[in-house]
Design a protein around this motif. Structure first.
Motif, PDB file in Angstrom:
ATOM      1  N   ALA A 113       0.611  -1.337   0.085  1.00 32.22           N
ATOM      2  CA  ALA A 113       0.100  -0.020  -0.448  1.00 32.22           C
ATOM      3  C   ALA A 113       1.006   1.160  -0.123  1.00 32.22           C
ATOM      4  O   ALA A 113       0.558   2.402  -0.435  1.00 32.22           O
ATOM      5  N   ASP A 114       1.991   1.104   0.584  1.00 32.76           N
ATOM      6  CA  ASP A 114       2.663   1.808   0.729  1.00 32.76           C
ATOM      7  C   ASP A 114       3.871   2.713  -0.669  1.00 32.76           C
ATOM      8  O   ASP A 114       3.243   3.722  -0.932  1.00 32.76           O
ATOM      9  N   LEU A 115       4.542   1.443  -1.664  1.00 32.09           N
ATOM     10  CA  LEU A 115       4.340   1.727  -2.869  1.00 32.09           C
ATOM     11  C   LEU A 115       3.418   1.944  -3.585  1.00 32.09           C
ATOM     12  O   LEU A 115       3.775   3.374  -4.826  1.00 32.09           O
ATOM     13  N   VAL A 116       2.172   1.232  -3.634  1.00 26.06           N
ATOM     14  CA  VAL A 116       1.227   1.965  -4.587  1.00 26.06           C
ATOM     15  C   VAL A 116       0.643   3.789  -4.382  1.00 26.06           C
ATOM     16  O   VAL A 116       0.824   4.267  -5.521  1.00 26.06           O
ATOM     17  N   GLU A 117       1.123   4.149  -2.767  1.00 19.00           N
ATOM     18  CA  GLU A 117       0.684   4.922  -2.820  1.00 19.00           C
ATOM     19  C   GLU A 117       1.459   6.247  -3.191  1.00 19.00           C
ATOM     20  O   GLU A 117       1.346   7.373  -3.742  1.00 19.00           O
ATOM     21  N   ARG A 118       3.451   6.069  -2.652  1.00 21.72           N
ATOM     22  CA  ARG A 118       3.853   7.022  -3.534  1.00 21.72           C
ATOM     23  C   ARG A 118       4.666   6.898  -4.381  1.00 21.72           C
ATOM     24  O   ARG A 118       5.136   7.862  -5.027  1.00 21.72           O
ATOM     25  N   LEU A 119       3.915   6.000  -5.565  1.00 19.61           N
ATOM     26  CA  LEU A 119       4.984   6.068  -6.806  1.00 19.61           C
ATOM     27  C   LEU A 119       3.938   5.451  -8.267  1.00 19.61           C
ATOM     28  O   LEU A 119       4.050   5.810  -9.121  1.00 19.61           O
ATOM     29  N   THR A 120       2.678   5.035  -7.491  1.00 21.53           N
ATOM     30  CA  THR A 120       1.656   5.183  -8.500  1.00 21.53           C
ATOM     31  C   THR A 120       0.409   6.363  -8.287  1.00 21.53           C
ATOM     32  O   THR A 120       0.595   7.458  -7.659  1.00 21.53           O
ATOM     33  N   GLY A 121      -0.630   6.609  -9.520  1.00 20.92           N
ATOM     34  CA  GLY A 121      -1.465   7.658  -9.620  1.00 20.92           C
ATOM     35  C   GLY A 121      -1.944   8.826 -10.011  1.00 20.92           C
ATOM     36  O   GLY A 121      -0.913   8.607 -11.396  1.00 20.92           O
ATOM     37  N   PRO A 122      -2.347   9.675 -10.409  1.00 23.61           N
ATOM     38  CA  PRO A 122      -2.972  10.740 -11.674  1.00 23.61           C
ATOM     39  C   PRO A 122      -1.635  11.361 -10.954  1.00 23.61           C
ATOM     40  O   PRO A 122      -1.079  12.253 -12.277  1.00 23.61           O
ATOM     41  N   ASP A 123      -0.770  11.924  -9.412  1.00 23.25           N
ATOM     42  CA  ASP A 123      -0.160  12.110  -9.980  1.00 23.25           C
ATOM     43  C   ASP A 123       1.485  11.912 -10.855  1.00 23.25           C
ATOM     44  O   ASP A 123       2.508  12.903 -10.272  1.00 23.25           O
ATOM     45  N   HIS A 124       1.647  10.099 -10.510  1.00 22.92           N
ATOM     46  CA  HIS A 124       3.010   9.605 -11.217  1.00 22.92           C
ATOM     47  C   HIS A 124       1.819   8.997 -11.976  1.00 22.92           C
ATOM     48  O   HIS A 124       2.233   7.461 -12.507  1.00 22.92           O
ATOM     49  N   PRO A 125       1.556   9.410 -13.584  1.00 22.67           N
ATOM     50  CA  PRO A 125       1.107   8.105 -14.236  1.00 22.67           C
ATOM     51  C   PRO A 125       2.177   7.440 -15.230  1.00 22.67           C
ATOM     52  O   PRO A 125       1.736   6.983 -15.450  1.00 22.67           O
ATOM     53  N   TYR A 126       3.086   7.489 -15.591  1.00 24.85           N
ATOM     54  CA  TYR A 126       4.327   6.614 -15.848  1.00 24.85           C
ATOM     55  C   TYR A 126       4.650   5.401 -14.548  1.00 24.85           C
ATOM     56  O   TYR A 126       5.073   4.780 -15.895  1.00 24.85           O
ATOM     57  N   ASN A 127       4.447   5.608 -14.103  1.00 30.15           N
ATOM     58  CA  ASN A 127       4.645   4.522 -13.198  1.00 30.15           C
ATOM     59  C   ASN A 127       2.963   3.603 -12.831  1.00 30.15           C
ATOM     60  O   ASN A 127       2.164   3.772 -11.933  1.00 30.15           O
ATOM     61  N   LEU A 128       2.224   1.984 -14.015  1.00 30.14           N
ATOM     62  CA  LEU A 128       1.125   1.169 -13.632  1.00 30.14           C
ATOM     63  C   LEU A 128       1.751  -0.098 -12.504  1.00 30.14           C
ATOM     64  O   LEU A 128       2.611  -0.287 -12.889  1.00 30.14           O
ATOM     65  N   ILE A 129       0.885  -0.385 -12.066  1.00 31.82           N
ATOM     66  CA  ILE A 129       0.387  -0.823 -11.821  1.00 31.82           C
ATOM     67  C   ILE A 129      -0.278  -2.258 -12.330  1.00 31.82           C
ATOM     68  O   ILE A 129      -0.733  -2.678 -12.863  1.00 31.82           O
ATOM     69  N   PHE A 130       1.358  -3.460 -12.287  1.00 29.51           N
ATOM     70  CA  PHE A 130       0.737  -4.928 -13.282  1.00 29.51           C
ATOM     71  C   PHE A 130       0.185  -6.107 -12.626  1.00 29.51           C
ATOM     72  O   PHE A 130       0.903  -7.011 -12.007  1.00 29.51           O
ATOM     73  N   THR A 131      -1.096  -6.057 -12.854  1.00 28.27           N
ATOM     74  CA  THR A 131      -1.852  -7.650 -12.114  1.00 28.27           C
ATOM     75  C   THR A 131      -1.701  -7.085 -10.517  1.00 28.27           C
ATOM     76  O   THR A 131      -1.437  -6.271 -10.220  1.00 28.27           O
ATOM     77  N   THR A 132      -2.037  -8.355 -10.135  1.00 27.99           N
ATOM     78  CA  THR A 132      -1.007  -8.678  -8.937  1.00 27.99           C
ATOM     79  C   THR A 132       0.394  -8.616  -8.613  1.00 27.99           C
ATOM     80  O   THR A 132       0.761  -9.218  -7.461  1.00 27.99           O
ATOM     81  N   ASN A 133       1.748  -8.665  -9.331  1.00 32.04           N
ATOM     82  CA  ASN A 133       3.064  -8.561  -9.177  1.00 32.04           C
ATOM     83  C   ASN A 133       3.642  -7.772  -8.827  1.00 32.04           C
ATOM     84  O   ASN A 133       4.063  -7.940  -7.835  1.00 32.04           O
ATOM     85  N   GLY A 134       3.413  -6.305  -9.310  1.00 32.11           N
ATOM     86  CA  GLY A 134       4.111  -5.378  -8.610  1.00 32.11           C
ATOM     87  C   GLY A 134       3.835  -4.383 -10.122  1.00 32.11           C
ATOM     88  O   GLY A 134       2.485  -3.955  -9.598  1.00 32.11           O
ATOM     89  N   ILE A 135       4.878  -2.930  -9.733  1.00 36.40           N
ATOM     90  CA  ILE A 135       4.571  -1.514 -10.362  1.00 36.40           C
ATOM     91  C   ILE A 135       5.075  -1.984 -11.619  1.00 36.40           C
ATOM     92  O   ILE A 135       6.660  -2.033 -11.524  1.00 36.40           O
ATOM     93  N   ALA A 136       5.037  -1.793 -12.328  1.00 36.93           N
ATOM     94  CA  ALA A 136       5.566  -1.274 -13.689  1.00 36.93           C
ATOM     95  C   ALA A 136       6.164  -0.225 -14.084  1.00 36.93           C
ATOM     96  O   ALA A 136       5.900   1.091 -14.255  1.00 36.93           O
TER      97      ALA A 136
END
Length: 592
Positions: free
Chosen positions: A406-429
């Motif tokens: 949850a920490d990684l998703v919150e800090r690294l993805t989302g509308p403020d960081h659209p270049y980092n995308l969640i990749f299925t259940t494995n991680g962040i692309a």
């Protein structure tokens, strides 16, 4: 064949190649008209590698991959990790170019590390012959022929497809009917309507005997990657993998091999109602020992991609691969970069040491071919009910894994960081560069300038070794080489001491690794916490009589020679250093 082979030797492997450059083939940009392999055989490149201390190149998968449909090749479905033959894929070059690359590496005191895929193939000639039930080809795979009377229980294969994934209800029916071993411990790449189980069914296929058949086959990963059966009476799968292994080492000239996804080589039916035993199986350990021993017997070394528990890594490393890719600490040091807090990183380091994993046996990739994998299997599955202390509170392993994700998703993805995308259940692309871009608050990569912004990213990249014990590996970051190995930055990775973990210590001591000061670099150098004795920097190297003229299997007699001009003969540095302790809960200012 006089090389010792029974036991893994991580420190020998590190001495053979202590700092690696990872070149993922389909992402590597070459000069116009130049192949991937010829680019990696370029002498100027190896001069640069020698100057900055890189002595290993991991090529990534370069052999033919994908599938065959009729008389046509079909593209890879998984970045060339669905191998269908031992020939070099023409998209990457030729066998002669591969041998020339190995020769150039040897000339400059380096080693080429190739890949072998022991768990699955693509849908090439081997699988097509298995579908037609030719000779012992079906013995290569976990596949079972379904009686025509039971075809009504199977899904239809859509037009234009050669297989269809079965749903959970069909999986359960096939299990109770005695065809398959049922559901496995997890479904990797689970996607509703696409991959709901680890089993797929073929379309009807007519064999040379005129019989029409349908098969259900296992695939841990995608449906285009049928799993190899390591315990079929024909041993056809084992023969295929060992042949591929020896081809890379004794014919092409590689010095080491990466074992792709080697934790899924054994599967067994469990008690009624329980998922099949598919992870951490003793057959996986035995198969890895066979591969690792064969590689050591011919003078090479292996490292494994084993995304399982720390316990599994320890057990497999007792007789299998020499080194293990670090799935334990990599999400943790990304978490430290993202949050500025190293508490979880210190927990992972302590857990590794307490469970008997030698930090010197772990390969730490600044950037590899995969996404930021944050499954945290050790905590989420094998130790999900164990209790840990985190942030001053007691928390279960499963809850800890959820918190870190949850920490990684919150800090690294989302509308403020659209270049980092969640990749299925494995991680962040993402890449390490885009992780740092998110940490520094960039919302648009195109807005990063080539001056102060890039220097800020490079400086933060240098904080990565502060968190990383043992042997590093890196690959190019978008827009240029990574800060840790950029010739233009004038940095050399140098060990300033040899340190071993003190008896009874749960946290590794600090060994400083410093870069000379350069424009935009850390001040005055950036240390790394190392938990192992560094390899001897002055060990003799051998080289052929001329660059690119010899491969490891050739009969020429290499002569002992000094390192080429420009290559440091010592990794000892007297550059001033800041001291970065792994017991610290924050990233030191010298690395920020």
């Amino acid at each position: 064949m006089q090389n010792p082979f029974a036991s893994p030797s991580p420190r020998h492997a590190v001495e053979s190649a202590s700092v690696w450059f990872t070149a993922y083939p389909i992402s590597f940009i070459t000069r116009p008209g130049e192949s991937f392999l010829s680019a990696l055989a370029d002498e100027e490149l190896w001069k640069a590698f020698a100057t900055i201390g890189i002595d290993g190149v991991h090529t990534g998968p370069v052999k033919r991959a994908g599938g065959i449909s009729g008389w046509q090749y079909t593209p890879s479905v998984d970045g060339h990790f669905d191998r269908i033959g031992t020939h070099i894929d023409p998209a990457f070059g030729t066998e002669n170019e591969f041998r020339a690359m190995c020769g150039m590496a040897t000339w400059y005191g380096g080693t080429i590390i190739d890949d072998v895929v022991p768990g699955h193939t693509g849908k090439g000639a081997d699988f097509r012959l298995a579908e037609m039930k030719v000779d012992d080809y079906p013995g290569i795979y976990h596949m079972v022929e379904i009686d025509p009377e039971d075809w009504s229980h199977l899904p239809d294969v859509p037009p234009g497809r050669d297989s269809a994934n079965i749903d959970a209800a069909t999986e359960d029916w096939l299990d109770k009917a005695g065809y398959i071993i049922g559901r496995l411990q997890r479904v990797i790449f689970y996607t509703e309507g696409i991959k709901e189980t680890n089993w797929s069914v073929t379309r009807p296929v007519v064999g040379p005997d005129g019989v029409e058949r349908r098969w259900v086959y296992l695939h841990y990963f995608k449906d285009g990657q049928p799993s190899i059966n390591w315990l079929d009476p024909s041993f056809a799968g084992m023969r295929l993998v060992i042949g591929d292994t020896l081809h890379s080492l004794t014919d092409l000239g590689s010095g080491g091999l990466r074992l792709d996804a080697n934790g899924f080589l054994g599967v067994e039916k469990s008690a009624e109602g329980m998922p099949a035993w598919s992870e951490g199986h003793p057959l996986s350990e035995a198969a890895n020992q066979v591969i690792g021993s064969m590689v050591r017997k011919v003078g090479g070394f292996t490292f494994q991609e084993l995304n399982l528990t720390i316990d599994d890594i320890r057990i497999t490393s007792e007789a299998g691969a020499d080194l293990s890719y670090d799935f334990i600490n990599r999400p943790a040091y990304h978490h430290a970069l993202a949050t500025g807090d190293t508490e979880f990183l210190r927990l992972t380091l302590r857990s590794s040491l307490e469970l008997g994993v030698d930090p010197a046996s772990l390969v730490h990739a600044l950037q590899n071919h995969d996404e930021l994998t944050y499954e945290l299997v050790h905590w989420a599955t094998g130790h999900q009910d164990d209790v840990y202390t985190y942030k001053g509170e007691e928390i279960t392993g499963a809850a800890l894994a959820e918190t870190i994700r949850a920490d990684l998703v919150e800090r690294l993805t989302g509308p403020d960081h659209p270049y980092n995308l969640i990749f299925t259940t494995n991680g962040i692309a993402c890449t390490t560069a885009t992780v740092i871009a998110a940490v520094l608050g960039f919302s648009d990569l195109d807005g990063i300038d080539d001056g102060a912004d890039r220097d800020r990213i490079r400086a933060r990249t240098c904080s990565w070794p502060c968190s990383t014990p043992s042997s590093p590996a890196c690959s190019p970051c978008p827009g240029g080489t990574c800060a840790a190995c950029s010739p233009s930055r004038g940095r050399t990775w140098r060990s300033s001491s040899k340190a071993a973990t003190p008896a009874g210590s749960t946290v590794p001591p600090t060994t400083s690794w410093a870069w000379p000061r350069g424009p935009g670099g850390p001040s005055p150098g950036c240390p790394v916490a190392a938990a192992s004795t560094a390899p001897s920097p002055n060990s003799s190297r051998t080289r052929p009589a001329s660059p690119g003229s010899c491969r490891r299997s050739s009969p020429c007699a290499p002569t002992t020679a000094s390192r080429p001009a420009g290559r440091s003969t010592s990794r000892t540095s007297r550059t001033r250093r800041c001291s970065c302790s792994s017991t610290s809960s924050t990233i030191p200012s010298c690395c920020s």
